[in-house]
Design a protein around this motif. Structure first.
Motif, PDB file in Angstrom:
ATOM      1  N   ILE A   1       6.242  12.887  25.523  1.00  0.00           N
ATOM      2  CA  ILE A   1       6.619  13.543  24.275  1.00  0.00           C
ATOM      3  C   ILE A   1       7.556  12.624  23.506  1.00  0.00           C
ATOM      4  N   ALA A   2       7.362  12.524  22.205  1.00  0.00           N
ATOM      5  CA  ALA A   2       8.275  11.810  21.316  1.00  0.00           C
ATOM      6  C   ALA A   2       8.751  12.806  20.277  1.00  0.00           C
TER       7      ALA A   2
ATOM      8  N   ALA B   1       9.687  18.727  35.800  1.00  0.00           N
ATOM      9  CA  ALA B   1       9.059  18.525  34.496  1.00  0.00           C
ATOM     10  C   ALA B   1       7.647  17.976  34.648  1.00  0.00           C
ATOM     11  N   LYS B   2       6.765  18.381  33.739  1.00  0.00           N
ATOM     12  CA  LYS B   2       5.404  17.882  33.693  1.00  0.00           C
ATOM     13  C   LYS B   2       5.180  16.953  32.495  1.00  0.00           C
ATOM     14  N   PHE B   3       6.149  16.904  31.583  1.00  0.00           N
ATOM     15  CA  PHE B   3       6.107  15.945  30.485  1.00  0.00           C
ATOM     16  C   PHE B   3       7.542  15.618  30.099  1.00  0.00           C
ATOM     17  N   ALA B   4       7.750  14.456  29.501  1.00  0.00           N
ATOM     18  CA  ALA B   4       9.118  14.041  29.152  1.00  0.00           C
ATOM     19  C   ALA B   4       9.060  12.913  28.134  1.00  0.00           C
ATOM     20  N   GLY B   5      10.209  12.620  27.541  1.00  0.00           N
ATOM     21  CA  GLY B   5      10.295  11.529  26.574  1.00  0.00           C
ATOM     22  C   GLY B   5      11.608  11.569  25.822  1.00  0.00           C
TER      23      GLY B   5
ATOM     24  N   ILE C   1       2.560  14.527  23.001  1.00  0.00           N
ATOM     25  CA  ILE C   1       3.154  15.532  22.104  1.00  0.00           C
ATOM     26  C   ILE C   1       3.998  14.841  21.045  1.00  0.00           C
ATOM     27  N   LEU C   2       3.781  15.210  19.799  1.00  0.00           N
ATOM     28  CA  LEU C   2       4.722  14.898  18.728  1.00  0.00           C
ATOM     29  C   LEU C   2       5.475  16.183  18.421  1.00  0.00           C
TER      30      LEU C   2
ATOM     31  N   VAL D   1       4.603   4.838  16.019  1.00  0.00           N
ATOM     32  CA  VAL D   1       4.777   5.313  17.393  1.00  0.00           C
ATOM     33  C   VAL D   1       3.450   5.788  17.971  1.00  0.00           C
ATOM     34  N   VAL D   2       2.676   6.495  17.175  1.00  0.00           N
ATOM     35  CA  VAL D   2       1.366   6.967  17.640  1.00  0.00           C
ATOM     36  C   VAL D   2       0.466   5.781  17.968  1.00  0.00           C
ATOM     37  N   ASP D   3       0.423   4.791  17.102  1.00  0.00           N
ATOM     38  CA  ASP D   3      -0.454   3.636  17.305  1.00  0.00           C
ATOM     39  C   ASP D   3      -0.036   2.794  18.510  1.00  0.00           C
ATOM     40  N   LYS D   4       1.269   2.644  18.719  1.00  0.00           N
ATOM     41  CA  LYS D   4       1.747   1.754  19.787  1.00  0.00           C
ATOM     42  C   LYS D   4       1.866   2.436  21.144  1.00  0.00           C
ATOM     43  N   TYR D   5       2.147   3.754  21.152  1.00  0.00           N
ATOM     44  CA  TYR D   5       2.507   4.405  22.413  1.00  0.00           C
ATOM     45  C   TYR D   5       1.671   5.640  22.753  1.00  0.00           C
TER      46      TYR D   5
END
Length: 511
Positions: A181-182, A131-135, A255-256, A247-251
């Motif tokens: 990603i979230a 994987a190149k991205f995860a969450g 990707i959303l 979530v955007v502001d804190k982390y």
């Protein structure tokens, strides 16, 4: 002497002219850089949909994990089904935990302890899989937030695990060099059927079924937030947006990603969400993106995802599919069988050959263990990726994705990995971005010595390689492979070497 001076001044003039032109070009380029997005379609569409890194990535991973993992029964829709009058989940719940009036969904939360959760181990596992991205699933339909939230009182930092699950896994992923990603599924958490008696107990536009006598109709101010039971749906829509923005502001996820039913959220709120995410990307000096299902966001600035499916043909822009390692379940369920590595790899190759990106789901137990059965499959996938990654990462689709005998079905879920039976008769292609190499995938084990004709690939057809073939080798053994490109067709002779049991790849060197 005058001629020398004339040449000198002409040279200086040319340099100044070029310099001025370059300056004008740089100013023009600078002026086109977006410094702030407004929550309007005209502004947001300037962002674009898929950054280059996403098209290169090919594989990401996520996980369905939350209080619904505790019963390990039915599906991730356990919170929905336990409140329905009929069905096996309600029966199981009452026999195992008691009446829904005595043991509600909120009572699973203290049992969701995640005592064995090891974010460093998970991040390493995801990276080794390729994987190149995860969450994580940041919030499922159940209304429980997997981050340290000031907006949602029902969150993993304040109860249950008492850990910032999203924050911890993001830190570990970044240490491994992975993007984040979230995923959000809470658009359907809001109770939209309170004023529709004809739909009470059966509506699917809200995760928690409503009846005036059910616990989901509670008037408790805190519990109402878990069940999405707001006085007005407008209040819920703002609650939905506030959580995403938090979530955007804190982390700052890269990707959303949104599950279905995002269309239930008003367009103005979706626009506010997108603008906030894009503007945070500018602030963080990185390219971010949005992904969605169905027709919930404009394609001009979002990537379309096909759940457990894919496209039947190649597509000019990147798209996505999310698949689960379980045969059918997304969360951990006792006794759930898992897809085999060959099934997953062959399906992913089909997706990559059509310009798609895969988001692969795993299912941890409530205690934070990703069981050995899943790990074994992931290791097989990762071992294959280590050998053949060159044919995957950073590649693009060929003029045709390939050909073969596999029956992929019709509609939105064409190419579903749990139903398509790929074999060595199914061929797929990818091409390196620099056009110096191309790759032929056999979705199975071809027979040594067999001379295989690929008529649609060569000859007078327009699907020929983007360069002259100088050499072909079998990846994994590096065995040089005989080939013949005629005016009518292309022939490849399978070398007498050990073939890979998952899928075999031949590299074409081009000039």
């Amino acid at each position: 002497m005058k001629r020398i001076k004339l040449k000198y001044f002409l040279l200086i003039g040319a340099i100044v002219a070029v310099s001025c032109t370059a300056t004008k070009e740089s100013i023009k380029k600078e002026s086109t850089v977006i410094k702030h997005y407004e929550p309007t379609f005209e502004s947001l569409k300037q962002h674009g949909a898929a950054p280059e890194w996403f098209a290169d990535a090919k594989l990401g991973m996520y996980f369905h994990w939350g209080p619904y993992s505790v019963p390990a029964f039915g599906s991730a829709w356990y919170p929905h089904n336990m409140y329905k009058a009929k069905g096996g989940v309600r029966k199981h719940h009452e026999e195992t935990y008691g009446s829904i009036y005595e043991f509600g969904y909120e009572d699973f939360i203290p049992m969701f302890k995640a005592e064995h959760f090891d974010p460093d181990d998970w991040a390493e596992l995801f990276k080794n899989t390729g994987a190149k991205f995860a969450g994580p699933v940041a919030e499922h339909h159940d209304g429980f937030a997997m981050w340290d939230s000031e907006v949602n009182p029902w969150n993993a930092a304040d109860m249950g695990p008492k850990r910032d699950i999203l924050g911890d896994i993001f830190k570990s992923l970044k240490k491994q060099g992975l993007r984040t990603i979230a995923t959000f599924h809470h658009a359907r958490n809001g109770q939209r059927n309170r004023d529709k008696p004809e739909l009470w107990g059966d509506a699917y536009d809200s995760h928690y079924v409503y009846q005036p006598y059910l616990p989901t109709a509670t008037t408790d101010p805190k519990l109402r937030k878990l069940f999405g039971n707001f006085e007005t749906i407008e209040e819920f829509n703002q609650y939905w947006l506030d959580q995403v923005n938090e979530v955007v502001d804190k982390y700052s996820p890269d990707i959303l990603w949104y599950d279905s039913w995002l269309n239930l959220i008003p367009e103005e709120k979706r626009n506010e969400m997108a603008a906030h995410h894009f503007n945070n990307g500018i602030k963080q000096h990185k390219e971010v993106m949005l992904a969605h299902k169905q027709q919930d966001l404009p394609s001009e600035y979002s990537v379309l995802d096909y759940e457990q499916g894919g496209r039947r043909d190649s597509w000019p822009t990147p798209w996505m599919t999310d698949i689960t390692l379980g045969k059918s379940k997304w969360m951990y369920v006792e006794g759930e069988p898992y897809k085999t590595a060959d099934m997953v790899v062959r399906n992913m190759i089909d997706v990559w050959s059509k310009n798609g990106v895969v988001l692969l789901n795993v299912s941890p137990r409530a205690d934070g263990v990703i069981n050995q059965e899943q790990r074994d499959v992931l290791k097989e996938i990762g071992d294959w990726m280590k050998v053949h990654g060159e044919a995957v990462y950073g590649t693009r689709a060929h003029n045709i994705f390939g050909f073969g005998n596999a029956k992929t079905g019709k509609g939105h879920n064409a190419g579903q990995s749990s139903s398509v039976n790929y074999t060595a008769n199914d061929i797929r292609f990818t091409v390196a971005k620099d056009k110096k190499s191309m790759y032929i995938f056999f979705l199975g084990v071809p027979k040594s010595g067999e001379r295989i004709e690929m008529r649609s690939f060569g000859g007078y057809h327009r699907n020929i390689p983007p360069g002259k073939i100088t050499k072909i080798t079998h990846m994994g053994t590096n065995a040089e492979t005989k080939f013949e490109l005629t005016t009518a067709s292309f022939f490849l002779t399978i070398p007498d070497v050990k073939m890979n049991s998952l899928a075999n790849v031949f590299k074409l060197d081009l000039e």
